[in-house]
Design an enzyme around this catalytic site. Sequence first.
Site, PDB file in Angstrom:
ATOM      1  CG  ASP A   1       1.830 -20.639  -9.899  1.00 34.72           C
ATOM      2  OD1 ASP A   1       1.260 -21.706 -10.239  1.00 34.72           O
ATOM      3  OD2 ASP A   1       2.550 -20.554  -8.897  1.00 34.72           O
TER       4      ASP A   1
ATOM      5  CE  LYS B   1       3.211 -17.883  -6.272  1.00 35.75           C
ATOM      6  NZ  LYS B   1       3.835 -18.318  -7.562  1.00 35.75           N
TER       7      LYS B   1
ATOM      8  CE  LYS C   1       3.826 -21.424  -5.420  1.00 29.23           C
ATOM      9  NZ  LYS C   1       4.041 -21.729  -6.863  1.00 29.23           N
TER      10      LYS C   1
END
Length: 258
Positions: free
Chosen positions: A99, A163, A200
């Site tokens: 991430d 995300k 996300k």
Amino acid sequence: MSDRIENAKRALGLVDLTNLNDDCTPDDISKLTERTVTDHGSVAAVCVWPRFVAQAAKELTGTGVKVATVVNFPQGGVETGAVVAETLKAIEDGADEIDHVMAYEAFVAGRKGFVEEQIIRVKEAIPAPAILKVILETGEIRDPLLIHAASNVAIAAGADFIKTSTGKVKVNATLEAAEIMLTAIEEARRDNAERVIGFKPAGGIRTSEDAEAYLALADRILGHNWASASTFRFGASGLLDALIATIEGTEPAPAQGY
């Protein structure tokens, strides 16, 4: 009530169970990994600081639960070489998912090319089947047009997921930002049906109702069968307990944390 329970069961398998607390310890990681396999199924992944990747990977061996970690976190800096080195070390330690915080301040300042190049270099450091999630930090970008543009930059640079947030700023996941990002994913899918890009939301998602709202939005924009662990994750620490409480019909304790 049955719909709520089914939605909670659906969401449980999409959770990236997260501990990114500054004071996190190895014992905290063990407690986290112990929670990943429940009576109602397993979460998708844990998300931990890079220094805990090897421990989490060892403890989750054989469970099918992935190990995610964060790089360039949380500030979204511009030292690309350092971010690539951090990524390579995480992969070596056993991370399945990276991430990466986009250099969002540079993006807002107009340095689109630099931001895209950094994402490309991080992606190149991640061998398949490991995946890259790019954190836009939408609460800091703010402007809807810029959030859409940032989504497009991340997708073009090779992101497997986009995300919303780090969970470390004042405004994290919102349904408004989610709608913009999911729309960008749908536009990319129209351009290339074979390209799979996930979404996300992270930060502040603590209740079954929160999870249900995000899944309903994804269903509306991308279709009811789109959201699965390969395309949709919740970044959260307190959500799992809330989902289990909904499934079991018990009253959850107040959720705290990420």
